[in-house]
Design a protein around this motif. Structure first.
Motif, PDB file in Angstrom:
ATOM      1  N   ALA A  80     -25.363  67.001 117.027  1.00 64.72           N
ATOM      2  CA  ALA A  80     -25.563  67.839 115.732  1.00 64.72           C
ATOM      3  C   ALA A  80     -25.897  67.259 114.641  1.00 64.72           C
ATOM      4  O   ALA A  80     -26.800  67.743 113.651  1.00 64.72           O
ATOM      5  CB  ALA A  80     -24.134  68.529 115.513  1.00 64.72           C
ATOM      6  N   THR A  81     -25.860  65.873 114.445  1.00 68.95           N
ATOM      7  CA  THR A  81     -26.132  65.084 113.428  1.00 68.95           C
ATOM      8  C   THR A  81     -26.988  63.972 113.662  1.00 68.95           C
ATOM      9  O   THR A  81     -27.668  63.236 112.678  1.00 68.95           O
ATOM     10  CB  THR A  81     -25.116  64.825 112.273  1.00 68.95           C
TER      11      THR A  81
ATOM     12  N   ASP B 277     -30.287  70.849 113.059  1.00 70.24           N
ATOM     13  CA  ASP B 277     -30.878  72.095 112.324  1.00 70.24           C
ATOM     14  C   ASP B 277     -32.133  71.893 111.815  1.00 70.24           C
ATOM     15  O   ASP B 277     -32.564  72.694 111.135  1.00 70.24           O
ATOM     16  CB  ASP B 277     -29.743  72.673 111.617  1.00 70.24           C
TER      17      ASP B 277
ATOM     18  N   ILE C 233     -25.289  76.129 116.695  1.00 68.07           N
ATOM     19  CA  ILE C 233     -25.557  75.565 115.398  1.00 68.07           C
ATOM     20  C   ILE C 233     -27.062  74.763 115.505  1.00 68.07           C
ATOM     21  O   ILE C 233     -27.154  73.772 114.714  1.00 68.07           O
ATOM     22  CB  ILE C 233     -24.666  74.295 115.590  1.00 68.07           C
TER      23      ILE C 233
ATOM     24  N   THR D 238     -16.373  68.672 117.335  1.00 59.56           N
ATOM     25  CA  THR D 238     -16.393  70.081 116.359  1.00 59.56           C
ATOM     26  C   THR D 238     -16.172  70.878 117.326  1.00 59.56           C
ATOM     27  O   THR D 238     -15.478  72.059 117.164  1.00 59.56           O
ATOM     28  CB  THR D 238     -17.691  70.051 115.807  1.00 59.56           C
TER      29      THR D 238
ATOM     30  N   ASP E  21     -15.562  70.383 105.208  1.00 57.83           N
ATOM     31  CA  ASP E  21     -17.206  71.285 105.378  1.00 57.83           C
ATOM     32  C   ASP E  21     -18.114  70.942 104.242  1.00 57.83           C
ATOM     33  O   ASP E  21     -19.257  71.356 104.591  1.00 57.83           O
ATOM     34  CB  ASP E  21     -16.421  72.702 105.220  1.00 57.83           C
TER      35      ASP E  21
ATOM     36  N   GLY F 150     -21.741  65.658 107.862  1.00 51.58           N
ATOM     37  CA  GLY F 150     -21.059  66.878 108.974  1.00 51.58           C
ATOM     38  C   GLY F 150     -19.684  66.684 108.869  1.00 51.58           C
ATOM     39  O   GLY F 150     -19.131  65.506 108.743  1.00 51.58           O
TER      40      GLY F 150
END
Ligand code: ZN
Length: 411
Positions: free
Chosen positions: A95-96, A120, A171, A223, A285, A290
């Motif tokens: 994700a990151t 993203d 995501i 997550t 959040d 993240g």
């Protein structure tokens, strides 16, 4: 019907190449063998064995082993897979963060690079970076691009394995249906295999610590929560590639916590890293890097400090996981459950909660030899698994056949 002599011999050569690939599977355990042993193992004639060994020698996939070229100029007698013959890339795009490794055919990492890279940002930017990283790793290792045999990629969302395209990943804006292999093949003329991150972690964990285990479940707790299932020695992806997607299974008897998916009481809503951190009153959040990164850091720190409320919550999360995993144990009867992902760094408390429920709720026969352990491969499970996916493909009979038909590479 007649066949010309040259056509017949070309066909024979083609068939020989296909069978040489099947033959290579025998040598993948890394054990050197003699022609006689290979003949015995396959039941083939010595002359057939000799011709297949020669094919693999000429492609470089097999090499003479040791100083076995003994007496009077006789050809070498022991052969083994040559792990240095080619290299593969394993990429774990999270994700990151992204971790990319160049590995040999034996699974040894020869170069790697890690980068902070949010998924993203979209496929064009992320995959352009990946392509540059692969070029850089090849240069670091001093290997020409022609040595690259395949690329394996793990993505943090559902993937249609056959096409390598993400399917409505929650995501990953912009990635839905994107032709990931096609983008990389603009720069590298090799097979590109794409799977979801939990599946490649299961492969990497098995490769690292459980090579002889055919029934293994890898559960990632971060997550999201998901599982990679290896049954009968093979990764089980299911009809649509969503096998093991445990995050939105309702926890039996659990709280009604609302979940991002719109339902209540999902495993992810009660046992994921950010869910735990929120219950500890931590604002994850808006955290830089993240929610997962912040959550795992805070939880690990509070456990080190011996904070009793954190211990209690982590153990309770373990029990929630255990109640869902107990059903999995009944269904697929694994011999090992590996718990990985950032929250698994909370270690024994999480495992204790899982074990408490799984061992009491499952039938004794199913848990008699069941081991529930934390990940050995750790943060490298993903890249090692992606590399294994690429290697399995590169050494498959079909790929060996294609390599043999391709114009000979210059060294
Ligand atoms: Zn849900």
């Amino acid at each position: 019907m007649t066949t010309s002599a040259s056509g017949a011999s070309a066909e024979a050569a083609e068939a020989d190449l296909a069978r040489a690939g099947e033959f290579l599977q025998l040598l993948r355990d890394g054990r050197p063998r003699t022609r006689a042993e290979l003949a015995q193992l396959t039941g083939m004639a010595r002359s057939t064995v000799a011709s297949r060994v020669d094919t693999l020698l000429s492609l470089g996939y097999v090499a003479p082993f040791g100083g076995a070229s003994s007496t009077g100029g006789r050809p070498p007698s022991l052969f083994a897979l040559n792990p240095q013959a080619r290299v593969v890339v394993g990429a774990d795009l999270g994700a990151t963060h992204a971790l990319v490794a160049l590995a040999d055919l034996g699974g040894t990492i020869v170069a790697e690079v890690r980068e902070s890279l949010p998924i993203d940002r979209g496929p064009e930017e992320v995959l352009a970076w990946l392509s540059g990283a692969v070029t850089g790793l090849l240069a670091d290792a001093g290997r020409p691009a022609s040595d690259l045999a395949a690329i394996g990629i793990g993505l943090p969302g559902p993937v249609e394995f056959e096409t390598g395209r993400p399917v409505s990943p929650p995501i990953m804006p912009g990635w839905d249906g994107f032709d990931v292999p096609g983008r990389l093949q603009r720069d590298f003329d090799v097979p590109v295999l794409v799977d979801n991150d939990v599946n490649i972690m299961a492969l990497g964990e098995r490769k690292t610590a459980w090579q002889d285990v055919d029934e293994l479940m890898f559960v990632k707790v971060a997550t999201g929560i998901g599982a990679g299932i290896i049954a009968g020695g093979r990764l089980q992806r299911g009809a649509q590639g969503t096998a093991g997607d445990l995050g939105h299974v309702r926890v039996p008897g659990g709280p009604d916590t609302p979940c991002a998916c719109g339902n209540e009481g999902c495993l992810e809503a009660v046992a994921s890293g950010p869910a735990l951190a929120r219950r500890l009153g931590v604002d994850v959040d808006s955290a830089a890097g993240g929610p997962e990164h912040k959550a795992s850091k805070v939880i690990a720190q509070r456990l080190r400090d011996g904070d009793l409320e954190t211990v209690r919550l982590v153990r309770e999360a373990g029990r929630h996981l255990g109640s869902v995993l107990a059903s999995c144990v009944s269904l697929i009867n694994p011999s090992v459950i590996v718990v990985g992902g950032s929250v698994s760094q909370a270690g024994e408390h999480l495992l204790a909660g899982i074990r408490e429920v799984v061992y009491t709720r499952s039938l004794p026969l199913a848990t008699k030899h069941l081991r529930i352990v934390t990940s050995t491969a750790g943060a490298r499970a993903g890249v090692l698994g992606a590399a294994a996916l690429a290697t399995d493909h590169a050494l498959s009979p079909g790929a060996i056949e294609a390599a043999g038909r391709a114009p000979r590479r210059s060294a």
